[in-house]
Design a protein around this motif. Sequence first.
Motif, PDB file in Angstrom:
ATOM      1  N   PRO A  85       0.805  -1.227   0.000  1.00 12.94           N
ATOM      2  CA  PRO A  85       0.000   0.000   0.000  1.00 12.94           C
ATOM      3  C   PRO A  85       0.841   1.283   0.000  1.00 12.94           C
ATOM      4  O   PRO A  85       1.998   1.282   0.434  1.00 12.94           O
ATOM      5  CB  PRO A  85      -0.804  -0.101   1.298  1.00 12.94           C
ATOM      6  N   ALA A  86       0.211   2.351  -0.463  1.00 12.15           N
ATOM      7  CA  ALA A  86       0.882   3.660  -0.528  1.00 12.15           C
ATOM      8  C   ALA A  86       1.411   4.087   0.845  1.00 12.15           C
ATOM      9  O   ALA A  86       2.460   4.724   0.939  1.00 12.15           O
ATOM     10  CB  ALA A  86      -0.085   4.705  -1.085  1.00 12.15           C
ATOM     11  N   GLU A  87       0.701   3.724   1.902  1.00 12.08           N
ATOM     12  CA  GLU A  87       1.165   4.156   3.239  1.00 12.08           C
ATOM     13  C   GLU A  87       2.492   3.504   3.638  1.00 12.08           C
ATOM     14  O   GLU A  87       3.268   4.089   4.398  1.00 12.08           O
ATOM     15  CB  GLU A  87       0.086   3.950   4.302  1.00 12.08           C
ATOM     16  N   ASP A  88       2.763   2.313   3.107  1.00  9.61           N
ATOM     17  CA  ASP A  88       4.081   1.698   3.341  1.00  9.61           C
ATOM     18  C   ASP A  88       5.174   2.569   2.698  1.00  9.61           C
ATOM     19  O   ASP A  88       6.246   2.785   3.271  1.00  9.61           O
ATOM     20  CB  ASP A  88       4.168   0.304   2.703  1.00  9.61           C
ATOM     21  N   ILE A  89       4.888   3.002   1.490  1.00  5.12           N
ATOM     22  CA  ILE A  89       5.851   3.840   0.764  1.00  5.12           C
ATOM     23  C   ILE A  89       6.064   5.148   1.520  1.00  5.12           C
ATOM     24  O   ILE A  89       7.185   5.612   1.696  1.00  5.12           O
ATOM     25  CB  ILE A  89       5.360   4.097  -0.675  1.00  5.12           C
ATOM     26  N   ARG A  90       4.951   5.706   2.007  1.00  2.91           N
ATOM     27  CA  ARG A  90       5.003   6.963   2.750  1.00  2.91           C
ATOM     28  C   ARG A  90       5.913   6.847   3.986  1.00  2.91           C
ATOM     29  O   ARG A  90       6.663   7.764   4.321  1.00  2.91           O
ATOM     30  CB  ARG A  90       3.572   7.373   3.119  1.00  2.91           C
ATOM     31  N   THR A  91       5.855   5.713   4.633  1.00  5.87           N
ATOM     32  CA  THR A  91       6.696   5.506   5.825  1.00  5.87           C
ATOM     33  C   THR A  91       8.183   5.601   5.467  1.00  5.87           C
ATOM     34  O   THR A  91       8.962   6.261   6.161  1.00  5.87           O
ATOM     35  CB  THR A  91       6.389   4.125   6.458  1.00  5.87           C
ATOM     36  N   LEU A  92       8.569   4.968   4.367  1.00  4.10           N
ATOM     37  CA  LEU A  92       9.983   5.036   3.968  1.00  4.10           C
ATOM     38  C   LEU A  92      10.332   6.423   3.415  1.00  4.10           C
ATOM     39  O   LEU A  92      11.444   6.912   3.600  1.00  4.10           O
ATOM     40  CB  LEU A  92      10.304   3.959   2.922  1.00  4.10           C
ATOM     41  N   TYR A  93       9.360   7.014   2.754  1.00  3.94           N
ATOM     42  CA  TYR A  93       9.545   8.389   2.268  1.00  3.94           C
ATOM     43  C   TYR A  93       9.882   9.316   3.437  1.00  3.94           C
ATOM     44  O   TYR A  93      10.785  10.136   3.360  1.00  3.94           O
ATOM     45  CB  TYR A  93       8.271   8.853   1.549  1.00  3.94           C
ATOM     46  N   ASP A  94       9.153   9.136   4.530  1.00  2.70           N
ATOM     47  CA  ASP A  94       9.384   9.984   5.709  1.00  2.70           C
ATOM     48  C   ASP A  94      10.761   9.746   6.333  1.00  2.70           C
ATOM     49  O   ASP A  94      11.262  10.604   7.059  1.00  2.70           O
ATOM     50  CB  ASP A  94       8.277   9.771   6.756  1.00  2.70           C
ATOM     51  N   LEU A  95      11.357   8.578   6.049  1.00  2.00           N
ATOM     52  CA  LEU A  95      12.736   8.349   6.509  1.00  2.00           C
ATOM     53  C   LEU A  95      13.748   8.932   5.526  1.00  2.00           C
ATOM     54  O   LEU A  95      14.952   8.824   5.734  1.00  2.00           O
ATOM     55  CB  LEU A  95      13.006   6.840   6.641  1.00  2.00           C
ATOM     56  N   GLY A  96      13.252   9.485   4.434  1.00  2.00           N
ATOM     57  CA  GLY A  96      14.141  10.119   3.463  1.00  2.00           C
ATOM     58  C   GLY A  96      14.382   9.307   2.203  1.00  2.00           C
ATOM     59  O   GLY A  96      15.134   9.730   1.323  1.00  2.00           O
ATOM     60  N   HIS A  97      13.722   8.137   2.088  1.00  2.61           N
ATOM     61  CA  HIS A  97      13.948   7.329   0.890  1.00  2.61           C
ATOM     62  C   HIS A  97      13.126   7.877  -0.281  1.00  2.61           C
ATOM     63  O   HIS A  97      12.007   8.338  -0.091  1.00  2.61           O
ATOM     64  CB  HIS A  97      13.597   5.861   1.154  1.00  2.61           C
ATOM     65  N   ARG A  98      13.717   7.851  -1.493  1.00  5.78           N
ATOM     66  CA  ARG A  98      13.022   8.433  -2.649  1.00  5.78           C
ATOM     67  C   ARG A  98      12.843   7.499  -3.838  1.00  5.78           C
ATOM     68  O   ARG A  98      11.986   7.728  -4.679  1.00  5.78           O
ATOM     69  CB  ARG A  98      13.771   9.699  -3.131  1.00  5.78           C
ATOM     70  N   HIS A  99      13.664   6.455  -3.960  1.00  3.39           N
ATOM     71  CA  HIS A  99      13.577   5.583  -5.143  1.00  3.39           C
ATOM     72  C   HIS A  99      12.699   4.367  -4.863  1.00  3.39           C
ATOM     73  O   HIS A  99      13.026   3.547  -4.000  1.00  3.39           O
ATOM     74  CB  HIS A  99      14.976   5.119  -5.566  1.00  3.39           C
ATOM     75  N   PHE A 100      11.581   4.284  -5.592  1.00  4.70           N
ATOM     76  CA  PHE A 100      10.659   3.162  -5.425  1.00  4.70           C
ATOM     77  C   PHE A 100      10.403   2.503  -6.775  1.00  4.70           C
ATOM     78  O   PHE A 100      10.331   3.176  -7.800  1.00  4.70           O
ATOM     79  CB  PHE A 100       9.340   3.632  -4.801  1.00  4.70           C
ATOM     80  N   GLY A 101      10.284   1.175  -6.762  1.00  4.18           N
ATOM     81  CA  GLY A 101      10.086   0.424  -7.998  1.00  4.18           C
ATOM     82  C   GLY A 101       8.701  -0.193  -8.057  1.00  4.18           C
ATOM     83  O   GLY A 101       8.215  -0.751  -7.069  1.00  4.18           O
ATOM     84  N   GLU A 102       8.068  -0.086  -9.219  1.00 10.32           N
ATOM     85  CA  GLU A 102       6.744  -0.684  -9.427  1.00 10.32           C
ATOM     86  C   GLU A 102       6.738  -1.485 -10.730  1.00 10.32           C
ATOM     87  O   GLU A 102       7.440  -1.142 -11.679  1.00 10.32           O
ATOM     88  CB  GLU A 102       5.670   0.418  -9.492  1.00 10.32           C
ATOM     89  N   ASN A 103       5.900  -2.531 -10.756  1.00 15.26           N
ATOM     90  CA  ASN A 103       5.854  -3.434 -11.911  1.00 15.26           C
ATOM     91  C   ASN A 103       4.627  -3.281 -12.789  1.00 15.26           C
ATOM     92  O   ASN A 103       4.602  -3.795 -13.890  1.00 15.26           O
ATOM     93  CB  ASN A 103       5.842  -4.898 -11.439  1.00 15.26           C
ATOM     94  N   TYR A 104       3.569  -2.653 -12.258  1.00 15.63           N
ATOM     95  CA  TYR A 104       2.309  -2.631 -12.992  1.00 15.63           C
ATOM     96  C   TYR A 104       1.850  -1.197 -13.207  1.00 15.63           C
ATOM     97  O   TYR A 104       1.852  -0.388 -12.271  1.00 15.63           O
ATOM     98  CB  TYR A 104       1.242  -3.448 -12.257  1.00 15.63           C
ATOM     99  N   VAL A 105       1.442  -0.912 -14.458  1.00 12.15           N
ATOM    100  CA  VAL A 105       1.119   0.452 -14.848  1.00 12.15           C
ATOM    101  C   VAL A 105      -0.004   1.045 -13.996  1.00 12.15           C
ATOM    102  O   VAL A 105       0.125   2.135 -13.443  1.00 12.15           O
ATOM    103  CB  VAL A 105       0.762   0.505 -16.360  1.00 12.15           C
ATOM    104  N   GLN A 106      -1.095   0.288 -13.859  1.00 12.43           N
ATOM    105  CA  GLN A 106      -2.247   0.845 -13.141  1.00 12.43           C
ATOM    106  C   GLN A 106      -1.920   1.099 -11.671  1.00 12.43           C
ATOM    107  O   GLN A 106      -2.300   2.120 -11.095  1.00 12.43           O
ATOM    108  CB  GLN A 106      -3.420  -0.125 -13.258  1.00 12.43           C
ATOM    109  N   GLU A 107      -1.183   0.184 -11.092  1.00 13.94           N
ATOM    110  CA  GLU A 107      -0.798   0.338  -9.683  1.00 13.94           C
ATOM    111  C   GLU A 107       0.098   1.563  -9.510  1.00 13.94           C
ATOM    112  O   GLU A 107      -0.063   2.352  -8.571  1.00 13.94           O
ATOM    113  CB  GLU A 107      -0.069  -0.935  -9.233  1.00 13.94           C
TER     114      GLU A 107
END
Length: 246
Positions: free
Chosen positions: A42-64
């Motif tokens: 979920p997006a909130e998982d990404i947000r948690t790492l974002y708040d630690l300063g992480h910026r590079h995230f990988g996704e496999n599916y266009v719609q997602e």
Amino acid sequence: MSATRKSQLELAYRAVTEEIKQACAKYGRTLPNLVAVSKYKPAEDIRTLYDLGHRHFGENYVQELQEKAKQLPDDIRWHFIGHLQSGKAKIVREIPNLTVVETLDSDSKATKLNNQRGEELPALDVYIQVNTSGESQKSGVLGIEAVQKLAQHVISNCKHLHLVGLMTIGSFDQSTTEGENKDFSVLNEYRSKLENYLGWPTGSLGLSMGMSHDYLQAIGQGSTNVRVGSNIFGARKTKEEIKGQS
Ligand SMILES: *Cc1c(COP(=O)(O)O)cnc(C)c1O
């Protein structure tokens, strides 16, 4: 999000970044870029790492990716690492902070991505995906000549694309055997040959290789970009399980 989930993510993320540092020290390598692979999470998982300063995230599916990009800050640097269908090339225009496509595998896709990216946005970084194992069911470009031809096409005809390196997924067998991983050796060999062919300096192209089960070994073999999913976010549901839910 529960406090437990949050601290679980933070711990896992810190453990991975620490292991990467230690592997670099052990093998005498420079720190690779870490792509946190967030597919099915979920997006909130990404947000948690974002708040630690992480910026590079990988996704496999266009719609997602489209859905998450809408909900999350626009200084995230998205890496598309899935199989990209030509008909979906417009995401590189729709999502300006889609920074890297790691799975380029044909001239025609390069042309489509280039046309979609256009003048207004910064050039799109691309890795050419290489089929290093030669298994017919694996995706990626097969053979050094085909890789050279695609690289030349990108450089000569696609000015909105920026060729940054080669990428492989590698076979699971190789990642579980001791010693050198052959897929990673092949990718190294292709990089040298391609740099030679283009007349580019040694090491000017990057190597995107290494996932949860083999990223430390990949660092040992010179990876400059590791893509780690389950070691950070935990095990994923399979595609079938996801479909069954909806
Ligand atoms: C899913 C995926 C990853 C991450 O896999 P993990 O084993 O969970 O680390 C990395 N690269 C690609 C291309 C992927 O599809």
